[in-house]
Motif scaffolding. Structure first.
Motif, PDB file in Angstrom:
ATOM      1  N   ALA A  20       4.451  36.626  46.844  1.00  8.67           N
ATOM      2  CA  ALA A  20       4.200  37.950  46.254  1.00  8.67           C
ATOM      3  C   ALA A  20       4.906  39.084  46.989  1.00  8.67           C
ATOM      4  N   ALA A  21       4.817  39.115  48.293  1.00  9.84           N
ATOM      5  CA  ALA A  21       5.408  40.214  49.058  1.00  9.84           C
ATOM      6  C   ALA A  21       6.931  40.228  48.915  1.00  9.84           C
ATOM      7  N   ALA A  22       7.557  39.075  49.033  1.00  9.30           N
ATOM      8  CA  ALA A  22       9.016  38.998  48.920  1.00  9.30           C
ATOM      9  C   ALA A  22       9.477  39.359  47.505  1.00  9.30           C
ATOM     10  N   ILE A  23       8.732  38.906  46.507  1.00 11.20           N
ATOM     11  CA  ILE A  23       9.070  39.219  45.115  1.00 11.20           C
ATOM     12  C   ILE A  23       8.951  40.721  44.877  1.00 11.20           C
ATOM     13  N   ASP A  24       7.847  41.312  45.315  1.00 11.56           N
ATOM     14  CA  ASP A  24       7.665  42.755  45.129  1.00 11.56           C
ATOM     15  C   ASP A  24       8.709  43.565  45.887  1.00 11.56           C
ATOM     16  N   ASP A  25       9.120  43.099  47.056  1.00 12.24           N
ATOM     17  CA  ASP A  25      10.182  43.785  47.798  1.00 12.24           C
ATOM     18  C   ASP A  25      11.487  43.791  47.007  1.00 12.24           C
ATOM     19  N   ARG A  26      11.819  42.670  46.391  1.00 17.48           N
ATOM     20  CA  ARG A  26      13.046  42.598  45.586  1.00 17.48           C
ATOM     21  C   ARG A  26      12.971  43.536  44.381  1.00 17.48           C
ATOM     22  N   ILE A  27      11.804  43.548  43.742  1.00 19.64           N
ATOM     23  CA  ILE A  27      11.630  44.431  42.581  1.00 19.64           C
ATOM     24  C   ILE A  27      11.772  45.888  43.010  1.00 19.64           C
ATOM     25  N   ALA A  28      11.088  46.259  44.079  1.00 23.44           N
ATOM     26  CA  ALA A  28      11.125  47.644  44.563  1.00 23.44           C
ATOM     27  C   ALA A  28      12.553  48.068  44.913  1.00 23.44           C
ATOM     28  N   ALA A  29      13.317  47.179  45.509  1.00 21.18           N
ATOM     29  CA  ALA A  29      14.687  47.508  45.892  1.00 21.18           C
ATOM     30  C   ALA A  29      15.603  47.669  44.675  1.00 21.18           C
ATOM     31  N   ALA A  30      15.321  46.924  43.598  1.00 22.63           N
ATOM     32  CA  ALA A  30      16.193  46.947  42.426  1.00 22.63           C
ATOM     33  C   ALA A  30      15.751  47.952  41.355  1.00 22.63           C
ATOM     34  N   ALA A  31      14.524  48.434  41.450  1.00 24.78           N
ATOM     35  CA  ALA A  31      13.990  49.359  40.428  1.00 24.78           C
ATOM     36  C   ALA A  31      14.307  50.789  40.827  1.00 24.78           C
ATOM     37  N   ARG A  32      15.394  51.268  40.367  1.00 20.28           N
ATOM     38  CA  ARG A  32      15.849  52.613  40.728  1.00 20.28           C
ATOM     39  C   ARG A  32      14.861  53.666  40.236  1.00 20.28           C
ATOM     40  N   ASP A  33      14.411  54.489  41.168  1.00 20.11           N
ATOM     41  CA  ASP A  33      13.524  55.620  40.871  1.00 20.11           C
ATOM     42  C   ASP A  33      12.160  55.232  40.312  1.00 20.11           C
ATOM     43  N   TRP A  34      11.763  53.981  40.461  1.00 18.49           N
ATOM     44  CA  TRP A  34      10.455  53.534  39.994  1.00 18.49           C
ATOM     45  C   TRP A  34       9.749  52.775  41.116  1.00 18.49           C
ATOM     46  N   THR A  35       8.540  53.165  41.408  1.00 16.48           N
ATOM     47  CA  THR A  35       7.734  52.383  42.349  1.00 16.48           C
ATOM     48  C   THR A  35       6.955  51.343  41.553  1.00 16.48           C
ATOM     49  N   LEU A  36       6.521  50.315  42.223  1.00 18.29           N
ATOM     50  CA  LEU A  36       5.723  49.287  41.553  1.00 18.29           C
ATOM     51  C   LEU A  36       4.461  49.872  40.930  1.00 18.29           C
ATOM     52  N   ASP A  37       3.829  50.795  41.638  1.00 15.94           N
ATOM     53  CA  ASP A  37       2.593  51.397  41.133  1.00 15.94           C
ATOM     54  C   ASP A  37       2.811  52.193  39.848  1.00 15.94           C
ATOM     55  N   ARG A  38       4.002  52.675  39.661  1.00 19.41           N
ATOM     56  CA  ARG A  38       4.308  53.507  38.500  1.00 19.41           C
ATOM     57  C   ARG A  38       4.633  52.687  37.247  1.00 19.41           C
ATOM     58  N   MET A  39       4.931  51.417  37.437  1.00 19.92           N
ATOM     59  CA  MET A  39       5.306  50.545  36.319  1.00 19.92           C
ATOM     60  C   MET A  39       4.064  50.103  35.543  1.00 19.92           C
ATOM     61  N   PRO A  40       4.202  49.915  34.236  1.00 20.22           N
ATOM     62  CA  PRO A  40       3.101  49.319  33.485  1.00 20.22           C
ATOM     63  C   PRO A  40       2.775  47.923  34.027  1.00 20.22           C
ATOM     64  N   ARG A  41       1.513  47.554  33.986  1.00 17.57           N
ATOM     65  CA  ARG A  41       1.084  46.243  34.507  1.00 17.57           C
ATOM     66  C   ARG A  41       1.860  45.080  33.891  1.00 17.57           C
ATOM     67  N   ILE A  42       2.081  45.163  32.606  1.00 14.26           N
ATOM     68  CA  ILE A  42       2.822  44.097  31.914  1.00 14.26           C
ATOM     69  C   ILE A  42       4.223  43.981  32.493  1.00 14.26           C
ATOM     70  N   ASP A  43       4.874  45.112  32.711  1.00 14.74           N
ATOM     71  CA  ASP A  43       6.231  45.090  33.256  1.00 14.74           C
ATOM     72  C   ASP A  43       6.249  44.497  34.664  1.00 14.74           C
ATOM     73  N   ARG A  44       5.283  44.860  35.482  1.00 20.81           N
ATOM     74  CA  ARG A  44       5.201  44.271  36.831  1.00 20.81           C
ATOM     75  C   ARG A  44       5.069  42.759  36.739  1.00 20.81           C
ATOM     76  N   ALA A  45       4.187  42.298  35.864  1.00 12.80           N
ATOM     77  CA  ALA A  45       3.981  40.854  35.712  1.00 12.80           C
ATOM     78  C   ALA A  45       5.257  40.165  35.216  1.00 12.80           C
ATOM     79  N   LEU A  46       5.919  40.757  34.239  1.00 12.84           N
ATOM     80  CA  LEU A  46       7.168  40.177  33.730  1.00 12.84           C
ATOM     81  C   LEU A  46       8.251  40.144  34.808  1.00 12.84           C
ATOM     82  N   LEU A  47       8.350  41.222  35.566  1.00 20.43           N
ATOM     83  CA  LEU A  47       9.342  41.245  36.645  1.00 20.43           C
ATOM     84  C   LEU A  47       9.027  40.200  37.707  1.00 20.43           C
TER      85      LEU A  47
END
Length: 138
Positions: free
Chosen positions: A60-87
């Motif tokens: 989980a931590a490594a996956i979320d780190d990759r998402i956070a690094a690639a999601a320009r101008d978006w934090t994980l908390d700001r994303m819809p839950r569905i989008d976080r799960a899909l990512l």
């Protein structure tokens, strides 16, 4: 619909449910495992869905780190839950499952986003997973 496509949908349901109800992935997985015992016709999709959810939970931590690094101008908390799960599913498939080609992992996530998330989600998920895929191939 292929067994793996069905499995991704099941994994999405479990990841979303865990976050929405504030239950652990392990708890949600245990509930779904009990249900799967009574649904032998869904055995093929259950196995891969379980593999995805366990993989996401384990990394989980490594996956979320990759998402956070690639999601320009978006934090994980700001994303819809569905989008976080899909990512999370997409990143797990891209990084940790050698059996799934990059394009397939991205396209499957996009199709689920089109069906279950907002109008802009498919484009957003494509961009994030595309950047991660490019890093892996580059």
């Amino acid at each position: 619909m292929s067994a793996r496509t069905k499995a991704r949908k099941r994994a999405l349901d479990m990841l979303y449910q865990a976050e929405l109800t504030e239950r652990t992935l392990e708890d949600v997985l245990a509930t779904e495992a009990e249900r799967a015992v009574h649904e032998p016709e869904r055995a093929a999709s259950w196995r891969y869905a379980r593999e995805i959810v366990l993989g996401v939970a384990e990394r989980a931590a490594a996956i979320d780190d990759r998402i956070a690094a690639a999601a320009r101008d978006w934090t994980l908390d700001r994303m819809p839950r569905i989008d976080r799960a899909l990512l999370r599913i997409g990143v797990w498939e891209l990084v940790y499952n050698d059996e799934i080609p990059v394009g397939v992992a991205i396209n499957e996530a996009i199709e689920l986003a089109k069906e279950y998330s907002t109008d802009d989600s498919a484009r957003f998920i494509n961009g994030v997973l595309g950047r991660i895929g490019d890093q892996l191939e580059g």
